[in-house]
Every structure is written in structure tokens, then in C-alpha cells.
Design an enzyme around this catalytic site. Structure first.
Site, mmCIF file in Angstrom:
data_model
loop_
_atom_site.group_PDB
_atom_site.id
_atom_site.type_symbol
_atom_site.label_atom_id
_atom_site.label_comp_id
_atom_site.label_asym_id
_atom_site.label_seq_id
_atom_site.Cartn_x
_atom_site.Cartn_y
_atom_site.Cartn_z
ATOM 1 N N THR A 1 6.007 4.025 0.093
ATOM 2 C CA THR A 1 4.717 3.417 0.439
ATOM 3 C C THR A 1 4.056 4.048 1.663
ATOM 4 O OG1 THR A 1 5.861 1.748 1.749
ATOM 5 C CG2 THR A 1 5.357 1.186 -0.556
ATOM 6 N N CYS A 2 4.698 5.024 2.280
ATOM 7 C CA CYS A 2 4.183 5.654 3.505
ATOM 8 C C CYS A 2 3.280 6.839 3.146
ATOM 9 C CB CYS A 2 5.363 6.105 4.359
ATOM 10 S SG CYS A 2 4.920 7.089 5.799
ATOM 11 N N ASP A 3 2.025 6.776 3.585
ATOM 12 C CA ASP A 3 1.075 7.861 3.287
ATOM 13 C C ASP A 3 1.540 9.200 3.838
ATOM 14 O OD1 ASP A 3 -0.624 6.163 1.935
ATOM 15 O OD2 ASP A 3 -1.914 5.801 3.673
ATOM 16 N N ARG B 1 4.253 10.601 1.696
ATOM 17 C CA ARG B 1 3.698 11.116 0.434
ATOM 18 C C ARG B 1 3.054 12.477 0.637
ATOM 19 N NH1 ARG B 1 1.818 5.378 -1.727
ATOM 20 N NH2 ARG B 1 0.357 5.557 -0.013
#
Length: 103
Positions: free
Chosen positions: A8-10, A13
């Protein structure tokens, strides 16, 4: 190459997209092996603990005073991300310097 991060971490990603051959390990689901945490703490010290995280803000003063490796083993989402390892080398975060070296 291993990339330890959160799905969930931009930032994680972005790192995964730039490093498509890296083995992505979700720290929330899979955790971080104790030997990797220990080695990373030896290299990065207290910078390994993300003190601006939601998890950190949820800890009381007594918990925050515990040794960093104990906290990280119990709350892997406290780790600054991503942690990238390749052999004996380690990088923390996805800064311009790390990107220039790896991407």
C-alpha cells in the site's frame, strides 16, 4: 535483489516499478527476517525506524522506549521503506541517490 516494503506504500510501488526484477517482500504479510533487520540496523541505526509513521504515533512512550529491533520485529510497518538488499549491500528509502545507484 530483495525489496522489503508495503503493497500500500506509494514509494515502495515506485521502487518496485523501477526494479522489476527485485523480489518484493510485503513486510506486513511476510515480515522481515531477523538477520536482515539486524544487519540493516547495524548499517542504518535509528534511521531504520520511521518515526513519522502512523504506527509510531500509535505507540505510547513506554513502547517507544523499547529497543528498535524489538519494535521492528513486533511492528514491521515501523520500518522506513523500502529496504532494498542485494548480497551484502543495503539501501534505505527511495531517494534520488538510491534511484541513481540502482535504477
Amino acid at each position: 535483489m530483495n525489496l522489503y516494503g508495503l503493497k500500500t506504500c506509494d514509494t515502495c510501488r515506485k521502487a518496485a516499478k523501477a526494479l522489476p526484477d527485485a523480489n518484493y517482500i510485503d513486510v506486513r504479510k511476510d515480515g522481515v527476517p531477523a538477520e536482515v533487520l539486524s544487519a540493516a540496523y547495524h548499517v542504518f541505526g535509528d534511521k531504520l525506524v520511521n518515526k513519522s509513521s502512523t504506527t509510531w504515533r500509535g505507540l505510547d512512550e513506554a513502547e517507544r522506549a523499547r529497543p528498535a529491533l524489538e519494535l521492528l520485529a513486533e511492528h514491521p510497518t515501523l520500518m522506513k521503506r523500502p529496504l532494498i538488499t542485494q548480497g551484502n549491500q543495503m539501501w534505505l528509502g527511495w531517494t534520488k541517490d538510491v534511484q541513481a545507484e540502482l535504477a
